[in-house]
Design an enzyme around this catalytic site. Structure first.
Site, mmCIF file in Angstrom:
data_model
loop_
_atom_site.group_PDB
_atom_site.id
_atom_site.type_symbol
_atom_site.label_atom_id
_atom_site.label_comp_id
_atom_site.label_asym_id
_atom_site.label_seq_id
_atom_site.Cartn_x
_atom_site.Cartn_y
_atom_site.Cartn_z
ATOM 1 C CD GLU A 130 -3.460 -3.066 7.169
ATOM 2 O OE1 GLU A 130 -2.312 -3.244 6.769
ATOM 3 O OE2 GLU A 130 -4.116 -2.057 6.897
ATOM 4 N N GLY A 152 2.344 1.724 10.924
ATOM 5 C CA GLY A 152 3.316 2.813 10.863
ATOM 6 C C GLY A 152 3.985 3.138 12.189
ATOM 7 C CG ASN A 163 -1.715 1.214 1.419
ATOM 8 O OD1 ASN A 163 -1.828 2.030 0.506
ATOM 9 N ND2 ASN A 163 -2.319 1.370 2.596
ATOM 10 C CD1 TRP A 164 3.463 1.059 -2.817
ATOM 11 C CD2 TRP A 164 3.438 2.165 -4.768
ATOM 12 N NE1 TRP A 164 4.157 0.304 -3.734
ATOM 13 C CE2 TRP A 164 4.162 0.959 -4.950
ATOM 14 C CE3 TRP A 164 3.288 3.020 -5.873
ATOM 15 C CZ2 TRP A 164 4.731 0.600 -6.176
ATOM 16 C CZ3 TRP A 164 3.857 2.651 -7.089
ATOM 17 C CH2 TRP A 164 4.570 1.459 -7.230
ATOM 18 C CE LYS A 165 0.159 3.237 4.819
ATOM 19 N NZ LYS A 165 0.061 3.344 6.245
ATOM 20 C CG HIS A 191 -5.833 1.537 5.202
ATOM 21 N ND1 HIS A 191 -5.376 2.480 6.103
ATOM 22 C CD2 HIS A 191 -4.809 0.679 4.996
ATOM 23 C CE1 HIS A 191 -4.129 2.187 6.421
ATOM 24 N NE2 HIS A 191 -3.752 1.103 5.759
ATOM 25 N N GLY A 251 2.869 -1.385 4.289
ATOM 26 C CA GLY A 251 2.812 0.049 4.007
ATOM 27 C C GLY A 251 4.204 0.579 3.721
ATOM 28 N N GLY A 252 4.823 1.193 4.736
ATOM 29 C CA GLY A 252 6.104 1.879 4.566
ATOM 30 C C GLY A 252 7.169 1.069 3.829
ATOM 31 C CD GLU A 299 -2.903 5.163 6.986
ATOM 32 O OE1 GLU A 299 -2.890 5.295 5.753
ATOM 33 O OE2 GLU A 299 -1.954 4.663 7.624
ATOM 34 C CB SER A 334 5.026 -2.316 12.128
ATOM 35 O OG SER A 334 4.600 -0.982 12.417
HETATM 36 C C1 PEP Z 1 -0.794 -0.119 6.078
HETATM 37 O O1 PEP Z 1 -0.973 1.083 6.061
HETATM 38 O O2 PEP Z 1 -1.620 -0.879 5.535
HETATM 39 C C2 PEP Z 1 0.378 -0.628 6.756
HETATM 40 C C3 PEP Z 1 0.401 -1.877 7.064
HETATM 41 O O3 PEP Z 1 1.389 0.297 7.050
HETATM 42 P P1 PEP Z 1 2.837 -0.024 7.700
HETATM 43 O O4 PEP Z 1 3.362 -1.293 7.057
HETATM 44 O O5 PEP Z 1 3.661 1.159 7.349
HETATM 45 O O6 PEP Z 1 2.612 -0.200 9.147
#
Ligand code: PEP
Length: 250
Positions: A166, A172, A11-13, A96, A231-232, A98, A210
């Site tokens: 999640e 994050g 997920n590049w957000k 999601h 994500g990141g 967010e 994470s």
């Molecule tokens: C996400 O936003 O779906 C996610 C898992 O982010 P991160 O890996 O950065 O925690």
């Protein structure tokens, strides 16, 4: 469509301009010589078409990070599911945290979006997860059950559906539940899906929050974890690919 394990989605957000994102997509496409698992990337809307062109023929899926619940209309600034498909997406992330927590999306809205996405032929990655307060209060199971009940339409089939667990507090933050907590929670979700959906035990379950190269292998070795939503770490080709390989992907 049956998804081969491991299922590793990035997920590049709201990150990446055209040049760097196409470079990332190109590197991933070069590595995906003969995929044994399932790899997908979810760029911002503006890059879906270009990224889909760049990874074409590699087997890498491209998806959107959200869609509107209507197929078209006077909804300024929104993107409909058929538009995602038209741009080259074959999947979409819905619910999601967010969007649930940052933008106030309810289970009912997520359900309506899910119906729209499936009507457009998109694979849906439905995100669920408890907040830290719910986790500390021992309310995780109740929250996950409520989110699944509220977000899944009646009579839905298992095909074209992926569920990502999640925990909101793990996204994050560099923090994750223990391996045992992830295993137990995925087992619970598997059971809930089997009760809610005919054939629901076959729905792929991803862990997200994470995930990094150094914890991905342990997480994906757990029972009932079919892959991860990243994500990141998905913004770096080497990290993302190391995660995929840590799950047994080649
Ligand atoms: C996400 O936003 O779906 C996610 C898992 O982010 P991160 O890996 O950065 O925690």
């Amino acid at each position: 469509m049956r998804l081969a394990r491991p299922v590793v989605f990035g997920n590049w957000k709201m990150n990446g301009l055209r040049a760097e994102s196409l470079a990332l997509a190109g590197t991933l496409a070069e590595r995906a010589v003969r995929l044994t698992g399932t790899v997908g990337v979810f760029p911002p809307f503006t890059l879906i078409h270009a990224v889909a062109q760049r990874v074409r023929g590699s087997g890498i899926l491209v998806g959107g990070q959200d869609c509107h619940e209507k197929a078209s209309g006077a909804y300024t600034g929104c993107i409909a599911a058929p538009m995602l498909a038209d741009a080259g997406a074959t999947a979409v992330i819905l619910g999601h945290s967010e969007r649930r927590h940052g933008l106030g999306e309810t289970d009912a809205l997520v359900r309506a979006k899910l119906v729209a996405a499936r009507a457009a032929g998109l694979l849906v990655v439905l995100c669920i997860g408890e907040t830290e307060a719910e986790y500390l209060a021992g309310a995780r199971s109740a929250r996950l059950r409520a989110q699944l009940d509220g977000s899944l339409p009646e009579g839905i089939g298992p095909e074209g559906l992926v569920v990502a667990y999640e925990p909101v507090w793990a996204i994050g933050t560099g923090r994750t539940p223990t391996a045992e907590e992830i295993r137990a929670t995925h087992g619970e979700i598997r059971e809930l899906l089997a009760r809610r959906i005919v054939g629901g035990e076959a729905v792929p379950l991803l862990y997200g929050g994470s995930v990094k190269p150094d914890n991905a292998g342990e997480i994906m070795a757990l029972a009932d974890v079919d892959g991860v939503l990243v994500g990141g770490a998905s913004l770096d080709a080497r990290s993302f690919w190391t995660i995929y390989q840590a799950g047994g992907g080649a």
